[in-house]
Design an enzyme around this catalytic site. Structure first.
Site, PDB file in Angstrom:
ATOM      1  N   GLU A 160      53.582  17.575 -38.545  1.00  0.00           N
ATOM      2  CA  GLU A 160      54.251  18.388 -37.524  1.00  0.00           C
ATOM      3  C   GLU A 160      54.453  17.515 -36.292  1.00  0.00           C
ATOM      4  O   GLU A 160      53.524  16.801 -35.890  1.00  0.00           O
ATOM      5  CB  GLU A 160      53.423  19.604 -37.095  1.00  0.00           C
ATOM      6  CG  GLU A 160      53.254  20.700 -38.118  1.00  0.00           C
ATOM      7  CD  GLU A 160      52.446  21.868 -37.541  1.00  0.00           C
ATOM      8  OE1 GLU A 160      52.399  22.020 -36.291  1.00  0.00           O
ATOM      9  OE2 GLU A 160      51.840  22.608 -38.335  1.00  0.00           O
ATOM     10  N   GLU A 196      45.255  22.017 -39.183  1.00  0.00           N
ATOM     11  CA  GLU A 196      44.599  21.923 -37.882  1.00  0.00           C
ATOM     12  C   GLU A 196      43.199  22.557 -37.860  1.00  0.00           C
ATOM     13  O   GLU A 196      42.913  23.446 -37.047  1.00  0.00           O
ATOM     14  CB  GLU A 196      45.494  22.510 -36.789  1.00  0.00           C
ATOM     15  CG  GLU A 196      46.821  21.754 -36.661  1.00  0.00           C
ATOM     16  CD  GLU A 196      47.663  22.183 -35.465  1.00  0.00           C
ATOM     17  OE1 GLU A 196      47.318  23.184 -34.810  1.00  0.00           O
ATOM     18  OE2 GLU A 196      48.672  21.505 -35.200  1.00  0.00           O
TER      19      GLU A 196
END
Length: 546
Positions: A277, A160
């Site tokens: 995820e 991220e």
């Protein structure tokens, strides 16, 4: 309610995208007993292919070791903990999905960290030294486990980077430089190793085109693309937890599909996509993760997500997880499909149900998935109550599904185990009447497993206990018992048809229910002298007198 007619002709294969990968807490947690016992259970009953988590290069794994002593100064690489964890993974039948991160302090350009365990999220102060570290890690893994094995382990660059929490300043150019350094180092070890990224969070669509342009312009490898998906809104904090607004399952499926739409027409179009995820909430302390609603919400995602992504990795398999610190209570809204001490949550059962589905898809609906096992002909139904999010009407207390299912018809004339004898006793054809099932009515054996607001719901039982923060041994036993799905066994008649036979299956699900139903042909082997109505010693004349 109309009955759904399920075709006997398959519409394709179910695929493995739903269990290609699962998430985990940071790498070093795999050294703990509770972690390994939980993963062993997950692998026995579900069987994931890969496992992905943060922190393989974090200082508590101690790979990157600087030294300056006795006139010697330099960097050493130590793989003691890496070996222990990877050995355990492979022993349990699961492969690493390697995430390169976070930055060792001895190599970091700053001191910004994330999480309670302080993962450093700054770029390397020396990109050449970072490349050396990446090469050393991959070469060690190849030396220990063999190149053919390690080629099956995807390598993902960071986590991220579009968020300031995970990459200092969310600096896109700095990430692109890290990506270039990393992928070239991986390919230096072996050109066939699979490497990709950018592992961006939801809401970062503006990263895709620059990423595609950068790797194309620099002629860099991107063997796969990775992204994350969550469906929750901003956090409403309370002590040791949060509440959040939530959106329904279609929001997750739309996120899975989004990269392919954005990248259509670019050089990255058609690359494998891994959702590394996903969950409902992105917080590890939101109680929604412990609930039956979570399972019902994710049921259509597991059933249909493979149409949009090559894998989608549930975050995470276990509550052995410490991003926000050591949990203050047994149930605390952790990401895990398992609570501590291997207590199963409703979402765990959803995955275990999926693991029992057949390979051939017969039907997909808004509230059901029907499959057939190629070898046995067993028909399997996964059914769920459709759920919405915060702004949608509350779900009713029950949900009904009516299906007409194709089944393999058992032989009507069956060969008895013994020679038949003359008898004037009538033979029942209904297994629900308590008598024999011999006769000319073909039937299927039905096994049903239910999870909802009360069944298979350890969190609901824990709430009724008074929410003990540290359950006693007796309370843990009760939670394990309460976590078991409700089960029911019965049989249904088969209506003969030109193509084999059909069974009418009527299901009533509880609120936020998820149900697994298996149907197997019955081959009746009941000896002719058995009469279940006589089990208490009563004779037919006794019943007549009564």
């Amino acid at each position: 309610m109309e009955r759904v007619l399920v075709s006997g002709t398959g519409s394709g294969a179910l695929g493995e995208a739903w269990r290609t990968c699962v998430g985990t807490g940071r790498f070093s947690l795999a050294l703990r007993q509770d972690y390994q016992e939980s993963l062993a259970l997950v692998q026995r009953e579900i069987g994931f292919r890969h496992i992905r988590g943060h922190g393989i290069l974090h200082d508590d794994v101690a790979v990157h070791r600087t030294y300056d002593a006795a006139g010697h100064r330099g960097t050493a690489y130590a793989f003691t903990y890496v070996d222990q964890v990877v050995d355990a993974y492979l022993r349990l039948g699961i492969k690493p999905f390697l995430e390169l991160g976070f930055m060792p302090k001895g190599l970091a350009s700053g001191d910004q960290t994330v999480f309670w365990w302080q993962g450093n999220v700054t770029p390397p102060r020396d990109h050449a030294e970072w490349a050396d570290l990446v090469r050393a890690l991959l070469r060690h893994l190849v030396d220990r486990y063999g190149i053919e094995e390690v080629r099956t382990w995807p390598v993902e660059v960071w986590n991220e980077p579009n968020l300031t929490h995970f990459w200092a300043g969310a600096d896109q150019e700095a990430y692109f430089r890290l990506y270039e350094t990393s992928v070239l180092a991986v390919k230096d070890v072996d050109a066939s190793l699979q490497v990709g990224g950018p592992a961006i969070s939801p809401g970062a669509d503006d990263w895709w085109e620059p990423f595609a342009e950068f790797v194309t312009r620099r002629d860099l490898p991107a063997d796969f693309l990775s992204v994350h998906a969550y469906s929750s809104g901003p956090s409403q904090h309370v002590p040791f937890g949060v509440y959040q607004t939530l959106r329904g399952p279609q929001h997750l499926l739309d996120q899975f599909a989004r990269p392919g739409k954005i990248l259509a027409g670019t050089a990255l179009a058609g690359r494998p996509l891994h959702v590394t995820e996903f969950n409902t909430s992105y917080r590890p302390d939101n109680p929604v993760h412990d609930t039956a609603w979570n399972a019902a919400c994710l049921a259509p995602v597991l059933a249909g997500g493979g149409e949009h992504a090559d894998s989608f990795s549930y975050w995470t398999f276990s509550d052995v997880f410490e991003e926000e610190g050591v949990p203050a209570s047994f149930f605390h809204g952790g990401f895990g499909m398992l609570a501590h001490r291997q207590v199963r949550k409703p979402t765990y059962h959803l995955y275990a149900f999926m693991a029992r589905m057949g390979q051939e898809v017969l039907a997909r609906g808004v509230d059901h998935l029907v499959t057939r096992h190629a070898g046995t002909g067993q028909v399997t139904v996964l059914a769920w109550q459709p759920v919405g999010g915060t702004d949608d009407p509350a779900e009713p207390d029950r949900h009904e599904i009516r299906l007409s299912l194709p089944v393999t018809t058992p032989l009507v004339e069956r060969t008895p185990l013994v020679e038949p004898v003359e008898t004037s006793r009538p033979v029942s054809t209904s297994s629900t009447s308590g008598g024999s099932t011999r006769g000319h009515t073909a039937r299927v054996f039905v096994m049903r497993h239910d999870v909802d607001e009360s069944a298979g719901n350890a969190w609901a039982a824990w709430r009724e206990m008074g929410r003990p923060a540290s359950p006693s041994g007796r309370q843990l036993d009760a939670l394990h018992a309460a976590s078991e799905p409700a089960r029911r066994a019965y049989s249904l008649p088969v209506v003969p048809t030109p193509d084999g036979g059909r069974v009418d299956l009527d299901l009533t699900l509880g609120r936020h229910g998820v149900t697994l139903v298996t149907l197997d042909p019955v081959r009746d082997e009941t000896p002719p002298w058995l009469d279940d109505s006589r089990i208490l010693g009563r004779t037919p004349s006794d019943k007549d007198d009564a």
